[in-house]
Scaffold this active site. Sequence first.
Site, PDB file in Angstrom:
ATOM      1  N   LYS A   1       1.671   6.046  -5.222  1.00 42.05           N
ATOM      2  CA  LYS A   1       2.055   7.104  -4.297  1.00 42.05           C
ATOM      3  C   LYS A   1       2.971   6.599  -3.196  1.00 42.05           C
ATOM      4  O   LYS A   1       3.836   7.331  -2.726  1.00 42.05           O
ATOM      5  CB  LYS A   1       0.797   7.750  -3.683  1.00 42.05           C
ATOM      6  CG  LYS A   1      -0.129   8.372  -4.719  1.00 42.05           C
ATOM      7  CD  LYS A   1       0.591   9.381  -5.580  1.00 42.05           C
ATOM      8  CE  LYS A   1      -0.277   9.941  -6.685  1.00 42.05           C
ATOM      9  NZ  LYS A   1      -0.716   8.939  -7.666  1.00 42.05           N
TER      10      LYS A   1
ATOM     11  N   SER B   1      -3.368   8.994 -15.409  1.00 33.08           N
ATOM     12  CA  SER B   1      -2.728   7.782 -14.916  1.00 33.08           C
ATOM     13  C   SER B   1      -1.548   7.440 -15.799  1.00 33.08           C
ATOM     14  O   SER B   1      -1.508   7.779 -16.987  1.00 33.08           O
ATOM     15  CB  SER B   1      -3.732   6.629 -14.931  1.00 33.08           C
ATOM     16  OG  SER B   1      -3.077   5.392 -14.787  1.00 33.08           O
TER      17      SER B   1
END
Length: 657
Positions: free
Chosen positions: A166, A539
Amino acid sequence: MSEQIHYIMGEGRDELYNVQTNAPGPQGSLPLTPDMLLNLPSGDLFGLSQNVGMGWKPGELNGKQILILSTQGGIRAEDGSPIALGYHTGHWEVGILMKAAAMEIRKRGGIPFAGYVSDPCDGRSQGTTGMFDSLPYRNDAAIVQRRLIRSLPTRKAVMGVATCDKGLPATMVALAGMHDLPCIVVPGGVTLPPTSGEDAGKVQTIGARYANSEITLEQAADFGCRACATPGGGCQFLGTAGTSQVVAEALGMALPHSALAPSGQPIWEELARQSARALIKLESNGMTMKDILTDAAIRNAMILHAAFGGSTNLLLHIPAVAYAAGCSLPTVNDWIQVNREVPRLVSVLPNGPIYHPTVLAFLAGGVPEVMLHLRLLGVLDESVKTVTGETLGIVLDWWESSERRYNVRKYLKEVEGVDPDTVIMSPDQAKRMGLTSTVTFPTGNIAPEGSVIKSTSIDPTVVDDDGIYRHTGKAKVFTTERAAIKAIKDGQIVKGDIMVLMGRGPSGTGMEETYQLTSALKYLPFGKYVTLITDARFSGVSTGACIGHIGPEGLAGGPIGKLRDGDVIEVIIDRNNLTGSVNFIGEGDKTFRPEEGAAILANRTPHPGLQPDPDLPDDTRLWAALQSASGGTWRGSIYDVDRIITVLEAGKKALGL
């Protein structure tokens, strides 16, 4: 005296009370001119006082100010040992890069400033409520970074140093929004795999494998201890962190051959100095982000995503970068077209077929090496500008005959004993090795707005000879990830099941990442015969027949939220033509056409367990509402301010406010 207060306050020492109340201040005087005093805002003038107050020499205040922003976390001693841990290895060593860049800037007459916006770890928050803040964090961090940039009005250029899932996308989004500033990204590199042991992706399955008697307690403890073999850098596989580094370079925001460098090593640290010199040149030449980030640059990034076989999370992040840059947002059709045109050329973890760690992709030549193959296919736009100040075509001309290319590939072959062409392949060799294109977007009566699967990562042994994955089975429905992973560990999931995880999209959990499920299925012997469908996301290291991003999400009235245990679901994924479908086609022993299934679902009530997670933070609820008003996940979960204001004004009018 209270023992507790005594424990906290401790014994008094005389030297504590020798308190200085004034100081002579820095020696010298500010390099002010009458024009400065008459025309500069008071903030610029007071900034000079602050600068010398922090120890900068007054005679060196006239250099150009360059801001370095990073995601650094933790507190390291001078020898690198931890005083306070960071959230993850990815931001543990980036301060070394910042220091190297700052010293290079100062050496060349500039004045470096530094700021920090640290980031969370998706691996650490898997299966926890911490995951509810993961995707929303990206927007928050980008906002804070942009505020920090604007809060230093005298900066002339900005460097972003970041690594992971992120933090790096947030940094790219923040810098992309600085249209009139020179900016550069320094990818923070990768950690190394253990000489003997498991990578950081596989090791996240020790709980599920132990529960299914696949490993012993001693093995789990040993593998877990050594998985992060070096203290810095993103994970060793091409997950979201590694893919984001590749995309930063592909966009032209980072220097050539900067993605996936081994953290802590000389070639990695030198990238910071090279990036500092590049940024200084960009500023002196007046080249800014709007010159680099164009529709063509966005498309080049999509092309490299496909060629590397990157994380599906970049389908959320590349549109966000495009929006911040003022470029056209890629559509699903754009992604489909790119993935049909561009072959996958890179063989690394987690896709294979040879499971090289990403550091070997760096040594094989990384992004520019892949681009040489793509150049021959004619799919890249070589006219785009990069942070080198040159076009991509000139960069590739340099790379092809560069000493750097020769040396890293020679090292990989002669020292590591790995042929670089088995890591980064030509299109013909990739085809012979069975590498398939990256992403497919199935639709159907369960996913009328679409969904995503990394089709290249479906186990080839369950794919038919015609390249099509076909699975028809009965649904086992879960409304929490906790229940789903418990079912896997308890033996409730068996070969042939279709797991349905609903209510885990933006409105339910902030669109949590469900890697603990997909990784468990990958490393359990029956897992390749199980399909998982969800309105959550996966993921970047996820593999298998896992279909995510199903839209509309269950809590927005999507059909996935109306499925029940025992429903018959048909999944078809054509890995060659990149088409697919996911349909509800039966109840019990009765089957019907997808059109009939759609009508049945339309008349059903939502699953009784479908609800937002009770632990969902208000911060994430607000994020979910704002990104929904902005077009949702298919527009990158952005904040489109004009659309948000339009929705708010319409709502106020309807409510009479």
